[in-house]
Design a protein around this motif. Structure first.
Motif, PDB file in Angstrom:
ATOM      1  N   VAL A  53     -20.625  58.716  69.949  1.00 43.06           N
ATOM      2  CA  VAL A  53     -21.568  59.361  70.871  1.00 43.06           C
ATOM      3  C   VAL A  53     -21.254  60.839  71.083  1.00 43.06           C
ATOM      4  CG1 VAL A  53     -22.034  57.187  72.060  1.00 43.06           C
ATOM      5  CG2 VAL A  53     -20.249  58.712  72.943  1.00 43.06           C
TER       6      VAL A  53
ATOM      7  N   GLU B  94     -23.906  63.851  72.006  1.00 46.36           N
ATOM      8  CA  GLU B  94     -25.185  63.405  72.563  1.00 46.36           C
ATOM      9  C   GLU B  94     -25.432  64.073  73.908  1.00 46.36           C
ATOM     10  OE1 GLU B  94     -25.552  59.198  72.771  1.00 46.36           O
ATOM     11  OE2 GLU B  94     -25.464  58.912  70.611  1.00 46.36           O
ATOM     12  N   PRO B  95     -26.734  64.251  74.284  1.00 42.12           N
ATOM     13  CA  PRO B  95     -27.933  63.851  73.547  1.00 42.12           C
ATOM     14  C   PRO B  95     -28.264  64.848  72.433  1.00 42.12           C
ATOM     15  CG  PRO B  95     -28.571  64.860  75.620  1.00 42.12           C
ATOM     16  CD  PRO B  95     -27.071  64.814  75.604  1.00 42.12           C
ATOM     17  N   LYS B  96     -28.455  64.337  71.215  1.00 43.35           N
ATOM     18  CA  LYS B  96     -28.671  65.196  70.061  1.00 43.35           C
ATOM     19  C   LYS B  96     -30.143  65.464  69.792  1.00 43.35           C
ATOM     20  CE  LYS B  96     -24.525  63.188  67.964  1.00 43.35           C
ATOM     21  NZ  LYS B  96     -24.018  62.223  66.971  1.00 43.35           N
TER      22      LYS B  96
ATOM     23  N   GLU C  80     -34.754  63.435  73.750  1.00 45.67           N
ATOM     24  CA  GLU C  80     -33.799  62.960  74.750  1.00 45.67           C
ATOM     25  C   GLU C  80     -33.254  64.116  75.579  1.00 45.67           C
ATOM     26  OE1 GLU C  80     -31.062  60.661  72.408  1.00 45.67           O
ATOM     27  OE2 GLU C  80     -32.300  58.850  72.646  1.00 45.67           O
ATOM     28  N   ARG C  81     -32.998  65.238  74.943  1.00 45.44           N
ATOM     29  CA  ARG C  81     -32.548  66.403  75.706  1.00 45.44           C
ATOM     30  C   ARG C  81     -33.633  66.828  76.696  1.00 45.44           C
ATOM     31  NH1 ARG C  81     -27.920  68.587  73.512  1.00 45.44           N
ATOM     32  NH2 ARG C  81     -28.208  70.553  74.627  1.00 45.44           N
TER      33      ARG C  81
ATOM     34  N   HIS D 276     -19.515  62.070  78.073  1.00 41.71           N
ATOM     35  CA  HIS D 276     -20.282  63.110  77.394  1.00 41.71           C
ATOM     36  C   HIS D 276     -21.573  63.457  78.117  1.00 41.71           C
ATOM     37  CE1 HIS D 276     -21.680  59.233  75.984  1.00 41.71           C
ATOM     38  NE2 HIS D 276     -22.775  59.785  75.501  1.00 41.71           N
ATOM     39  N   MET D 277     -22.254  62.464  78.686  1.00 40.88           N
ATOM     40  CA  MET D 277     -23.506  62.748  79.383  1.00 40.88           C
ATOM     41  C   MET D 277     -23.236  63.364  80.760  1.00 40.88           C
ATOM     42  SD  MET D 277     -26.049  62.070  77.378  1.00 40.88           S
ATOM     43  CE  MET D 277     -27.425  61.991  78.524  1.00 40.88           C
TER      44      MET D 277
ATOM     45  N   HIS E 162     -22.816  66.851  80.098  1.00 33.71           N
ATOM     46  CA  HIS E 162     -24.102  67.493  79.807  1.00 33.71           C
ATOM     47  C   HIS E 162     -24.860  67.801  81.099  1.00 33.71           C
ATOM     48  CE1 HIS E 162     -27.573  68.661  77.521  1.00 33.71           C
ATOM     49  NE2 HIS E 162     -28.334  67.742  78.095  1.00 33.71           N
TER      50      HIS E 162
ATOM     51  N   TRP F 166     -27.684  55.896  81.565  1.00 32.94           N
ATOM     52  CA  TRP F 166     -28.020  56.148  80.156  1.00 32.94           C
ATOM     53  C   TRP F 166     -27.535  54.965  79.317  1.00 32.94           C
ATOM     54  CZ3 TRP F 166     -31.381  59.552  78.596  1.00 32.94           C
ATOM     55  CH2 TRP F 166     -31.438  59.954  77.247  1.00 32.94           C
TER      56      TRP F 166
ATOM     57  N   GLU G 193     -30.174  53.948  62.946  1.00 34.44           N
ATOM     58  CA  GLU G 193     -30.051  53.193  64.179  1.00 34.44           C
ATOM     59  C   GLU G 193     -30.607  51.784  64.016  1.00 34.44           C
ATOM     60  OE1 GLU G 193     -30.495  56.603  67.613  1.00 34.44           O
ATOM     61  OE2 GLU G 193     -32.315  55.748  66.775  1.00 34.44           O
TER      62      GLU G 193
END
Length: 211
Positions: A26, A29-31, A35-36, A63-64, A67, A118, A199
């Motif tokens: 992950v 992300e968000p990549k 989603e961004r 990670h989120m 972000h 998320w 995915e």
């Protein structure tokens, strides 16, 4: 009725076992632009409603949560998995991360401006999900926002599937909206995207809700 302590323990232990690999998967992300965009819309909505602290429930390696900070929000994260929280603290020492469950948040009533979930409700058995929405509504300030990411079940019932970590569930987006409305939320908007080639072939759903 599912024994909630059982599935929470199973989920925690399953993510403990794959924490390092999951963190690599992950990273960054968000990549995707869609989603961004929905996360940015969530951040804008939180600010427009008066701001306040945001919690990421099921934060994994953080990670989120990081972000959200990049988007200008004051954010912290919780996760069932001690191994995930350890990785989050190591990667983002400037942020707060705690071991905890999203069905029993150690937050006062109405304290938060926003909640990011998320793909963290995906392992919750369907009959156990309403109390989560009630808890989210409890801790949000009036007008606060909740953003959900999940796997969609297009045109069918809630469907379990063999997630790589532990059993997960795909949800019809309208069924999730119904549960949220029953808990006192209103839908602001929704976004779906098709899966990428690498995915699982399940559509991704995203719901922005207001308390």
């Amino acid at each position: 009725m599912t024994d909630s302590s059982t599935y929470l323990t199973v989920t925690s232990q399953a993510y403990d076992a794959v924490a390092g690999l999951y963190a690599e998967l992950v990273r960054g992300e968000p990549k995707l632009p869609l989603e961004r965009a929905i996360v940015a819309a969530f951040a804008d909505s939180v600010r427009a409603a008066g701001g306040g602290t945001v919690i990421e429930v099921g934060c994994g390696p953080g990670h989120m949560t990081a972000h959200l900070r990049e988007l200008g929000l004051t954010a912290f994260g919780i996760d069932l998995s001690p191994a995930m929280i350890g990785l989050a603290r190591e990667s983002h020492p400037e942020l707060r991360f705690e071991v905890g469950s999203m069905d029993a948040l150690e937050v006062a009533d109405g304290e938060l401006g926003g909640i990011l979930s998320w793909y963290s409700i995906i392992h919750t058995p369907p009959e156990e999900l309403p109390p989560y929405f009630a808890e989210f509504r409890r801790v949000l300030a009036p007008g606060g926002h909740l953003l959900l990411g999940f796997f969609e079940a297009e045109g069918g019932p809630v469907t379990p599937f063999d997630h790589k970590v532990t059993t997960a569930y795909r949800w019809p987006i309208d069924d999730l909206v119904k549960l949220a409305v029953e808990a006192g939320f209103a839908e602001v908007g929704r976004m779906s995207r098709e899966p990428l080639a690498e995915e699982r072939q399940f559509r991704r759903g995203h719901l922005l809700l207001r308390g």
